[in-house]
Design a protein around this motif. Sequence first.
Motif, PDB file in Angstrom:
ATOM      1  N   GLY A  87      25.221 -27.290 -14.985  1.00 57.64           N
ATOM      2  CA  GLY A  87      25.999 -27.982 -16.082  1.00 57.64           C
ATOM      3  C   GLY A  87      25.600 -28.574 -17.458  1.00 57.64           C
ATOM      4  O   GLY A  87      26.252 -29.034 -17.687  1.00 57.64           O
ATOM      5  N   LYS A  88      24.239 -28.182 -17.357  1.00 55.59           N
ATOM      6  CA  LYS A  88      23.614 -29.108 -18.758  1.00 55.59           C
ATOM      7  C   LYS A  88      23.422 -27.954 -19.830  1.00 55.59           C
ATOM      8  O   LYS A  88      22.986 -26.759 -19.551  1.00 55.59           O
ATOM      9  N   PHE A 106      24.657 -21.587 -18.471  1.00 52.29           N
ATOM     10  CA  PHE A 106      24.522 -20.510 -17.620  1.00 52.29           C
ATOM     11  C   PHE A 106      23.187 -19.776 -18.238  1.00 52.29           C
ATOM     12  O   PHE A 106      23.068 -18.561 -17.608  1.00 52.29           O
ATOM     13  N   GLY A 107      22.241 -20.408 -18.915  1.00 51.19           N
ATOM     14  CA  GLY A 107      20.971 -19.827 -19.251  1.00 51.19           C
ATOM     15  C   GLY A 107      21.258 -18.895 -20.713  1.00 51.19           C
ATOM     16  O   GLY A 107      20.228 -18.087 -20.968  1.00 51.19           O
ATOM     17  N   HIS A 108      22.325 -18.685 -21.507  1.00 56.28           N
ATOM     18  CA  HIS A 108      22.334 -18.039 -22.511  1.00 56.28           C
ATOM     19  C   HIS A 108      21.902 -18.768 -23.790  1.00 56.28           C
ATOM     20  O   HIS A 108      22.146 -19.682 -23.894  1.00 56.28           O
ATOM     21  N   VAL A 109      21.075 -17.979 -24.520  1.00 60.89           N
ATOM     22  CA  VAL A 109      20.512 -18.487 -25.762  1.00 60.89           C
ATOM     23  C   VAL A 109      21.825 -18.869 -26.726  1.00 60.89           C
ATOM     24  O   VAL A 109      22.312 -17.902 -27.131  1.00 60.89           O
ATOM     25  N   LEU A 110      21.839 -19.993 -27.461  1.00 61.48           N
ATOM     26  CA  LEU A 110      22.830 -20.446 -28.196  1.00 61.48           C
ATOM     27  C   LEU A 110      21.898 -20.199 -29.728  1.00 61.48           C
ATOM     28  O   LEU A 110      22.782 -20.016 -30.764  1.00 61.48           O
ATOM     29  N   GLU A 111      20.858 -20.766 -29.937  1.00 59.65           N
ATOM     30  CA  GLU A 111      20.293 -20.852 -31.265  1.00 59.65           C
ATOM     31  C   GLU A 111      19.004 -21.147 -30.876  1.00 59.65           C
ATOM     32  O   GLU A 111      18.255 -21.691 -29.986  1.00 59.65           O
ATOM     33  N   THR A 112      17.849 -20.467 -31.827  1.00 57.80           N
ATOM     34  CA  THR A 112      16.414 -20.893 -31.783  1.00 57.80           C
ATOM     35  C   THR A 112      16.308 -21.553 -33.260  1.00 57.80           C
ATOM     36  O   THR A 112      16.760 -21.400 -34.256  1.00 57.80           O
ATOM     37  N   GLN A 169      16.518 -25.537 -16.130  1.00 57.55           N
ATOM     38  CA  GLN A 169      17.987 -25.381 -15.326  1.00 57.55           C
ATOM     39  C   GLN A 169      17.809 -24.732 -14.146  1.00 57.55           C
ATOM     40  O   GLN A 169      18.646 -25.308 -13.111  1.00 57.55           O
ATOM     41  N   ASP A 170      17.049 -23.903 -14.129  1.00 54.56           N
ATOM     42  CA  ASP A 170      16.917 -22.986 -12.659  1.00 54.56           C
ATOM     43  C   ASP A 170      15.539 -22.853 -12.304  1.00 54.56           C
ATOM     44  O   ASP A 170      15.121 -21.360 -12.683  1.00 54.56           O
ATOM     45  N   PRO A 171      14.420 -23.453 -11.893  1.00 53.13           N
ATOM     46  CA  PRO A 171      13.332 -23.105 -11.708  1.00 53.13           C
ATOM     47  C   PRO A 171      13.053 -21.766 -11.004  1.00 53.13           C
ATOM     48  O   PRO A 171      12.285 -21.062 -11.471  1.00 53.13           O
ATOM     49  N   LEU A 172      13.909 -21.516  -9.785  1.00 51.54           N
ATOM     50  CA  LEU A 172      13.458 -20.404  -9.064  1.00 51.54           C
ATOM     51  C   LEU A 172      13.652 -19.173  -9.823  1.00 51.54           C
ATOM     52  O   LEU A 172      13.069 -18.094  -9.892  1.00 51.54           O
ATOM     53  N   ASN A 190      25.921 -10.226  -9.215  1.00 54.80           N
ATOM     54  CA  ASN A 190      26.744  -9.754 -10.649  1.00 54.80           C
ATOM     55  C   ASN A 190      26.054 -10.945 -11.758  1.00 54.80           C
ATOM     56  O   ASN A 190      26.348 -10.272 -12.623  1.00 54.80           O
ATOM     57  N   ALA A 191      24.939 -11.593 -11.283  1.00 52.60           N
ATOM     58  CA  ALA A 191      24.509 -12.240 -12.343  1.00 52.60           C
ATOM     59  C   ALA A 191      22.801 -12.177 -12.442  1.00 52.60           C
ATOM     60  O   ALA A 191      22.185 -12.347 -13.441  1.00 52.60           O
ATOM     61  N   ALA A 192      22.262 -11.821 -11.241  1.00 50.29           N
ATOM     62  CA  ALA A 192      20.823 -11.997 -11.126  1.00 50.29           C
ATOM     63  C   ALA A 192      20.174 -11.083 -11.780  1.00 50.29           C
ATOM     64  O   ALA A 192      20.685  -9.840 -12.108  1.00 50.29           O
ATOM     65  N   SER A 193      18.888 -11.272 -12.864  1.00 45.45           N
ATOM     66  CA  SER A 193      18.183 -10.346 -13.230  1.00 45.45           C
ATOM     67  C   SER A 193      17.302  -9.303 -12.461  1.00 45.45           C
ATOM     68  O   SER A 193      17.324  -9.743 -11.155  1.00 45.45           O
ATOM     69  N   PRO A 194      17.049  -8.239 -12.734  1.00 47.15           N
ATOM     70  CA  PRO A 194      16.428  -7.380 -11.849  1.00 47.15           C
ATOM     71  C   PRO A 194      14.999  -8.015 -11.266  1.00 47.15           C
ATOM     72  O   PRO A 194      14.557  -7.638 -10.257  1.00 47.15           O
TER      73      PRO A 194
END
Length: 726
Positions: free
Chosen positions: A318-319, A340-346, A444-447, A492-496
């Motif tokens: 949630g951060k 959710f790990g989506h890139v907002l801006e760089t 956010q999610d090390p694993l 439904n969300a995990a990367s390959p």
Amino acid sequence: MEQTEELEYLIGLLTKELAAKPEHIRAVIRLLDEGATAPFIARYRKEQHGGMDDQAIRLLAERLEYLRGLAQRRRQVKEAIEAQEALTPALAAAIDAAATLAEVEDLYLPYRPKRRTRASAARERGLAPLAQALRQGQGPADPAQLAAPYLCPEKGVETPEQALAGAQDIIAEELAEDAALRKRLRTHIRRTGALRSKAAGEEDTVYRLYYDFTEKLSRLKGYQTLALNRGEREQALKISIEPDEAGALQIVRQFALRPSARYAELIRQAAEDSWKRLLFPSLEREARAELTETAQEQAIRAFAANLRPLLMQPPVRGKTVLALDPGYRAGCKLAAVDPFGHVLETGVIYPTKPYEKTAEAKAALRRLCDKHHVDCFAIGNGTASRETEIFAAEFIREYGGNLSYMVVSEAGASVYSASPLAAQEFPDFDVTLRSAVSIARRFQDPLAELVKIDPKSIGVGQYQHDMPQARLSQALDGVVEDCVNAVGVDLNAASPALLERIAGVSGAVAKNIAAYRQENGPFPNRKALLKVAKLGPKTFEQCAGFLRIPGGENLLDNTAVHPESYPAAKALLDLCGFSLADAGKPAMADLPRKLKEIGLETAAARCGVGLPTLLDIVEELQKPGRDPRDQLPPPLLRTDVLGIEDLKPGMQLTGVVRNVADFGAFVDIGVHQDGLVHISQLSDRFIRHPSEVVAVGDQISVSVLEVDIPKRRISLSAKTGGHNPC
């Protein structure tokens, strides 16, 4: 041995070695042979193996592979000796009884095809009977008279001395090929031998500690062996093994001499020659190889032990995170990432040398924090990290609010950013920006993020480049697989990259799952997996329980309950007066009490499952979608920075364990330079290895013992309260 007899023999050995029941060992071997994975066996076949965890099952699988390889080598050796018409019942029995590959090879040594030797040349000159006569003590008292019949100028044997020398060569080689003697000497060298290292030159190197070093083989540490090996490879050290030579020669003479040997002096000379010319050089190579193999296995186990807690660090949920990937000339790369790990801006800022555009950098950070409601900074620990951390801490003081930061290990981020996987995920991003995104996501999610990186590049081991790479990869990949399956992944969300770490799922199947998801939308239930190309019933059996579907058609699809146990879960709910809609709700807290009233064994029987499976179902119904990482302390976030110059002996600090080595633990105390807690300072009680009391990711209380600013060395202690997690 027949196949059935051999299997029972292996089961007997493994039962003793692993202190397990024969029926459990047998069941695991059968499951492994059927293609079942360690995570699946550990989680969903508990009734059959008595509750072994995934690590125990992997250990069993490795040992089984070795023992089967040993059995195959025994067969090969017997066939090779039999082809020479030299296999006797006693020799066959000795080969079958050999407990290690080294013992098998010792027994094969006299029959192994070899290059031309002094002994083989002597045999060609017809001196083998003379050698036998010398050892048996048969013949006249004068050895020259014994040798006279073997003189043959045409074969190069012109004098008795030449004949006797050739016979001694044969005796020396026979002794060197005696399996019992080699075994006795091998034990003697292990027990009494020492390893000695000296400087190979005059120049000062990082190996100066080993310029005049001696240690008994029995006390040599694994990390010392690996350091010595590397120093030798880099031609900085000269290494040798110094045995108890007097004791070794006595052993060889005992094997060579009969109690009333007539030609004792000649035999003694042959024995000493055998030791110096043949036995010791061979056994020294063996001892060095054994030391190296043992050290490598210890290092691999330590690497695996460090990797597991690193991967299992709790996620920060949630951060919104702003990653700062430090740099000097190239600037500090930024990546804002939503919860959710989506890139907002760089972006890129230049707060450090040579530009020092501090005001502009602060303005850019303020804009990003205001726009995206940033909660935390994730600062990479690479080049310019210290300066960037000071800058970030100053900005946080000025900005106010609840903003905090954490320094995140960049190990492997550059490897990932230049990989085909990163290019596929972020085709429009520069590699440096991909690295910044990776830093934010691993906070956010090390694993979920670290599985994209070769485990060897994560940086929690010692001498990883000196390890057998295939063996290291096998061990580390097993740890990653175990961690991913222990947590489970969102189908439904995990990367390959994450999906292919699930038990039974290959890289091709992982890509097919992602492609199916993209084409058909989210999976409504686990059964839909069977529509994925190349995902058949066997793969489904292995993987289904580890894949979660939050908000799917069936609540059980978001638990670790395997689809094969859905009927049992429904029967349990019916038996106790609940419905599936009650799962995870306060009412479900009453489930254990109702089960106790019915009787656990009775309930398991009525549900058609074993007791371990029943208890697992109960746990999942009480907390569907649970994540075992949530039980761990959250990451240690900071708001201000401390410099090594600020440290004073006696200061009490809280730190995070970054790496665990044989000699101690490295702890991040927030000064950009990890401090070392030597093994002697890790606990108030005696410990044999740091892993007994600390693991990577632990938060521990430490006190400063000593600070060497020029050498950037910090000595810490975890005593007087020890390593107690904060």
